[in-house]
Design a protein around this motif. Structure first.
Motif, PDB file in Angstrom:
ATOM      1  N   GLY A  76       7.646 -18.138  -1.476  1.00 47.65           N
ATOM      2  CA  GLY A  76       6.529 -18.490  -2.336  1.00 47.65           C
ATOM      3  C   GLY A  76       5.464 -17.419  -2.313  1.00 47.65           C
ATOM      4  N   GLY A  77       4.830 -17.174  -3.453  1.00 48.27           N
ATOM      5  CA  GLY A  77       3.802 -16.156  -3.550  1.00 48.27           C
ATOM      6  C   GLY A  77       4.167 -15.094  -4.575  1.00 48.27           C
ATOM      7  N   THR A  78       3.239 -14.176  -4.814  1.00 49.07           N
ATOM      8  CA  THR A  78       3.398 -13.142  -5.830  1.00 49.07           C
ATOM      9  C   THR A  78       3.310 -11.764  -5.198  1.00 49.07           C
ATOM     10  N   CYS A  79       4.283 -10.920  -5.506  1.00 47.14           N
ATOM     11  CA  CYS A  79       4.261  -9.536  -5.029  1.00 47.14           C
ATOM     12  C   CYS A  79       3.438  -8.675  -5.976  1.00 47.14           C
ATOM     13  N   LEU A  80       2.621  -7.777  -5.409  1.00 47.87           N
ATOM     14  CA  LEU A  80       1.807  -6.860  -6.208  1.00 47.87           C
ATOM     15  C   LEU A  80       2.035  -5.441  -5.719  1.00 47.87           C
ATOM     16  N   ASP A  81       2.263  -4.507  -6.650  1.00 47.10           N
ATOM     17  CA  ASP A  81       2.460  -3.122  -6.230  1.00 47.10           C
ATOM     18  C   ASP A  81       1.117  -2.466  -5.924  1.00 47.10           C
ATOM     19  N   MET A  82       1.157  -1.232  -5.424  1.00 50.84           N
ATOM     20  CA  MET A  82      -0.054  -0.596  -4.904  1.00 50.84           C
ATOM     21  C   MET A  82      -1.077  -0.246  -5.981  1.00 50.84           C
ATOM     22  N   SER A  83      -0.708  -0.346  -7.244  1.00 47.65           N
ATOM     23  CA  SER A  83      -1.689  -0.084  -8.305  1.00 47.65           C
ATOM     24  C   SER A  83      -2.811  -1.122  -8.295  1.00 47.65           C
ATOM     25  N   HIS A  84      -2.578  -2.254  -7.614  1.00 49.74           N
ATOM     26  CA  HIS A  84      -3.589  -3.318  -7.536  1.00 49.74           C
ATOM     27  C   HIS A  84      -4.477  -3.190  -6.294  1.00 49.74           C
ATOM     28  N   LEU A  85      -4.294  -2.129  -5.520  1.00 43.45           N
ATOM     29  CA  LEU A  85      -4.937  -2.044  -4.210  1.00 43.45           C
ATOM     30  C   LEU A  85      -6.466  -2.057  -4.305  1.00 43.45           C
ATOM     31  N   ASP A  86      -7.016  -1.420  -5.337  1.00 46.03           N
ATOM     32  CA  ASP A  86      -8.479  -1.342  -5.464  1.00 46.03           C
ATOM     33  C   ASP A  86      -9.060  -2.400  -6.392  1.00 46.03           C
ATOM     34  N   ALA A 113      -5.128  -2.662   8.552  1.00 40.68           N
ATOM     35  CA  ALA A 113      -6.435  -3.056   9.081  1.00 40.68           C
ATOM     36  C   ALA A 113      -7.520  -2.136   8.543  1.00 40.68           C
ATOM     37  N   TYR A 114      -7.235  -0.838   8.435  1.00 42.19           N
ATOM     38  CA  TYR A 114      -8.193   0.101   7.843  1.00 42.19           C
ATOM     39  C   TYR A 114      -8.424  -0.230   6.374  1.00 42.19           C
ATOM     40  N   ILE A 115      -7.364  -0.617   5.674  1.00 46.18           N
ATOM     41  CA  ILE A 115      -7.479  -0.874   4.235  1.00 46.18           C
ATOM     42  C   ILE A 115      -8.340  -2.087   3.936  1.00 46.18           C
ATOM     43  N   ILE A 116      -8.198  -3.164   4.687  1.00 42.72           N
ATOM     44  CA  ILE A 116      -8.868  -4.420   4.312  1.00 42.72           C
ATOM     45  C   ILE A 116     -10.244  -4.604   4.940  1.00 42.72           C
ATOM     46  N   LYS A 117     -10.574  -3.860   5.998  1.00 41.74           N
ATOM     47  CA  LYS A 117     -11.739  -4.239   6.803  1.00 41.74           C
ATOM     48  C   LYS A 117     -13.056  -4.182   6.041  1.00 41.74           C
ATOM     49  N   ASN A 118     -13.162  -3.370   5.009  1.00 45.21           N
ATOM     50  CA  ASN A 118     -14.413  -3.277   4.250  1.00 45.21           C
ATOM     51  C   ASN A 118     -14.325  -3.904   2.866  1.00 45.21           C
ATOM     52  N   LYS A 119     -13.272  -4.675   2.630  1.00 41.95           N
ATOM     53  CA  LYS A 119     -13.168  -5.389   1.364  1.00 41.95           C
ATOM     54  C   LYS A 119     -14.000  -6.671   1.423  1.00 41.95           C
ATOM     55  N   PRO A 120     -14.506  -7.141   0.269  1.00 39.89           N
ATOM     56  CA  PRO A 120     -15.248  -8.403   0.274  1.00 39.89           C
ATOM     57  C   PRO A 120     -14.316  -9.573   0.564  1.00 39.89           C
ATOM     58  N   GLY A 121     -14.812 -10.559   1.278  1.00 42.36           N
ATOM     59  CA  GLY A 121     -14.006 -11.714   1.624  1.00 42.36           C
ATOM     60  C   GLY A 121     -13.891 -11.860   3.133  1.00 42.36           C
ATOM     61  N   TYR A 122     -13.040 -12.771   3.566  1.00 41.41           N
ATOM     62  CA  TYR A 122     -12.816 -12.987   4.992  1.00 41.41           C
ATOM     63  C   TYR A 122     -11.524 -12.290   5.385  1.00 41.41           C
ATOM     64  N   LYS A 123     -11.559 -11.569   6.519  1.00 42.97           N
ATOM     65  CA  LYS A 123     -10.434 -10.713   6.881  1.00 42.97           C
ATOM     66  C   LYS A 123      -9.779 -11.143   8.193  1.00 42.97           C
ATOM     67  N   PHE A 124      -8.458 -11.339   8.110  1.00 45.74           N
ATOM     68  CA  PHE A 124      -7.648 -11.633   9.286  1.00 45.74           C
ATOM     69  C   PHE A 124      -6.795 -10.413   9.627  1.00 45.74           C
ATOM     70  N   TYR A 125      -6.359 -10.371  10.877  1.00 46.44           N
ATOM     71  CA  TYR A 125      -5.428  -9.347  11.346  1.00 46.44           C
ATOM     72  C   TYR A 125      -4.280 -10.102  12.000  1.00 46.44           C
ATOM     73  N   TYR A 164       0.823  -1.203   0.000  1.00 44.52           N
ATOM     74  CA  TYR A 164       0.000   0.000   0.000  1.00 44.52           C
ATOM     75  C   TYR A 164       0.860   1.259   0.000  1.00 44.52           C
ATOM     76  N   VAL A 165       2.160   1.105  -0.245  1.00 49.36           N
ATOM     77  CA  VAL A 165       3.057   2.247  -0.413  1.00 49.36           C
ATOM     78  C   VAL A 165       3.768   2.095  -1.755  1.00 49.36           C
ATOM     79  N   PRO A 166       4.266   3.193  -2.322  1.00 47.63           N
ATOM     80  CA  PRO A 166       4.911   3.093  -3.639  1.00 47.63           C
ATOM     81  C   PRO A 166       6.172   2.238  -3.596  1.00 47.63           C
ATOM     82  N   GLN A 167       6.162   1.150  -4.331  1.00 49.23           N
ATOM     83  CA  GLN A 167       7.324   0.290  -4.527  1.00 49.23           C
ATOM     84  C   GLN A 167       7.031  -0.602  -5.732  1.00 49.23           C
ATOM     85  N   SER A 168       7.976  -0.720  -6.621  1.00 46.24           N
ATOM     86  CA  SER A 168       7.735  -1.510  -7.819  1.00 46.24           C
ATOM     87  C   SER A 168       7.650  -2.992  -7.471  1.00 46.24           C
ATOM     88  N   GLN A 169       6.979  -3.738  -8.316  1.00 44.17           N
ATOM     89  CA  GLN A 169       6.857  -5.181  -8.118  1.00 44.17           C
ATOM     90  C   GLN A 169       8.236  -5.841  -8.146  1.00 44.17           C
TER      91      GLN A 169
END
Length: 381
Positions: A98-108, A123-135, A78-83
């Motif tokens: 293992g896994g894929t890095c995504l830059d902040m352009s994918h945030l929305d 926690a503020y960013i994910i809490k209202n996204k669809p899906g199940y949310k962990f902290y 959620y901060v500027p950094q290239s993939q």
């Protein structure tokens, strides 16, 4: 008339524009959880990937094991950094992650079955996204700030209704004590990576006759919870006390930029895994202050067979069983006494190292991922 351009400036801690990129996510709406029969994708939201960061290394290790268990795993900044930069730094922290890095352009636009917040801002960013949310709680983050609005913003996140998972017992304890809603908090094992820090038997028979003790001290000037000021004061004064006893104390600091000027000892800077293993094998004792949640470093020191000293004012007692380390108070007198007493008792040194070695085999990463997989199983609708 007010003075302007004064050479003495206040420290800026109230600049709302620090959050311009994510300001739209700040609200008090509670999280709504969406359960489903099967989850395929898991996304950790993070502050980019930072080299030498223990918390992010833990995230990458957990994510890698979850991918090996069959999940699609992503690390979304959620901060500027290239993939490419994220991927390079992730490989530095945890080779062959293992896994894929995504830059902040994918945030929305990014979609995920499961979202995992990794610090209070996320926690503020994910809490209202669809899906199940962990902290994923790796520290009690209100303590990162003076008592003010950032303290309160961080504290609020524990009442959002996110499914909280504490790395070890201390964070869960702090949340339960300091939050009004008493939201349940699951705990997972705080692990150690034994493979990268192999055990090396050492000869304690020469400790009682040593006139020079070498100690590895981990601290970070960027993290007050690692007590960078207090540890220098304590080590400096401890050196003076031991010198009166005819003992020279060599202090080798690491974990902070090499340019930092310590008041005593030698600053080795930020070290690679191999450099840390070499340092531990060359030292007589290790210290890594943890004033909030525990650090990975004590476990790594102990894994190599290095006798570990921990301060009673910190959180070590939540993570280390009695007899696996040398507890002492955070002052020069207590530390000097502990070093002198421990160095004279070869049987105790051997027993403490054997106890720690045995304990570390019970807190493997496999136990940690198994703990998390059990939680995932429980949330299947």
């Amino acid at each position: 008339m007010a003075k302007e351009n004064d050479t003495m400036q206040d420290v800026m801690q109230g600049d709302i524009h620090d959050y311009d990129a994510i300001l739209k996510y700040f609200n008090d709406r509670p999280a709504k959880q969406k359960r489903q029969a099967h989850y395929r994708s898991i996304t950790f939201v993070t502050t980019g990937i930072i080299p030498y960061d223990g918390g992010q290394t833990t995230m990458l290790h957990l994510g890698t094991l979850l991918q090996q268990a069959g999940y699609e795993v992503y690390y979304l900044s959620y901060v500027p950094q290239s993939q490419a930069s994220m991927t390079d730094d992730a490989e530095f922290n945890f080779p062959k992650f293992g896994g894929t890095c995504l830059d902040m352009s994918h945030l929305d636009t990014h979609q995920s079955d499961i979202w995992i917040a990794t610090m209070w801002e996320t926690a503020y960013i994910i809490k209202n996204k669809p899906g199940y949310k962990f902290y994923f709680v790796q520290d009690y983050e209100p303590y990162f700030y003076p008592f003010g609005d950032r303290y309160q913003l961080a504290k609020k996140t524990y009442d959002f209704g996110l499914h909280m998972v504490s790395l070890g017992p201390w964070c869960a304890h702090m949340i339960n004590v300091h939050t009004k809603n008493k939201t349940p908090v699951d705990q997972i094992n705080f692990p150690v990576d034994l493979d990268n820090y192999p055990f090396s038997p050492r000869d304690f028979s020469n400790y009682p006759t040593k006139k020079r003790l070498k100690i590895a001290v981990y601290t970070k000037w960027s993290s007050p919870r690692r007590a960078p000021i207090s540890i220098q004061i304590t080590m400096l004064d401890c050196q003076k006390l031991l010198a009166k006893k005819g003992i020279h104390l060599d202090v080798w600091y690491f974990g902070t930029n090499k340019t930092a000027r310590f008041v005593n000892g030698t600053n080795l800077g930020k070290l690679t895994r191999k450099e840390m293993v070499d340092l531990y094998n060359s030292c007589d004792f290790g210290i890594a202050p943890s004033m909030t949640n525990f650090s990975l470093v004590p476990f790594e020191m102990m894994s190599t067979g290095l006798p570990f000293i921990d301060f009673l004012e910190g959180t070590g007692s939540y993570f280390l069983p009695k007899g696996s380390y040398f507890p002492t108070h955070f002052n020069e007198t207590a530390l000097a006494d502990t070093l002198l007493t421990a160095a004279q008792d070869t049987e105790l040194l051997a027993k403490v190292v054997a106890t720690s070695h045995q304990y570390l085999h019970n807190i493997s990463w496999q136990k940690t991922v198994n703990d998390f997989l059990k939680i995932l199983k429980r949330i299947e609708a």
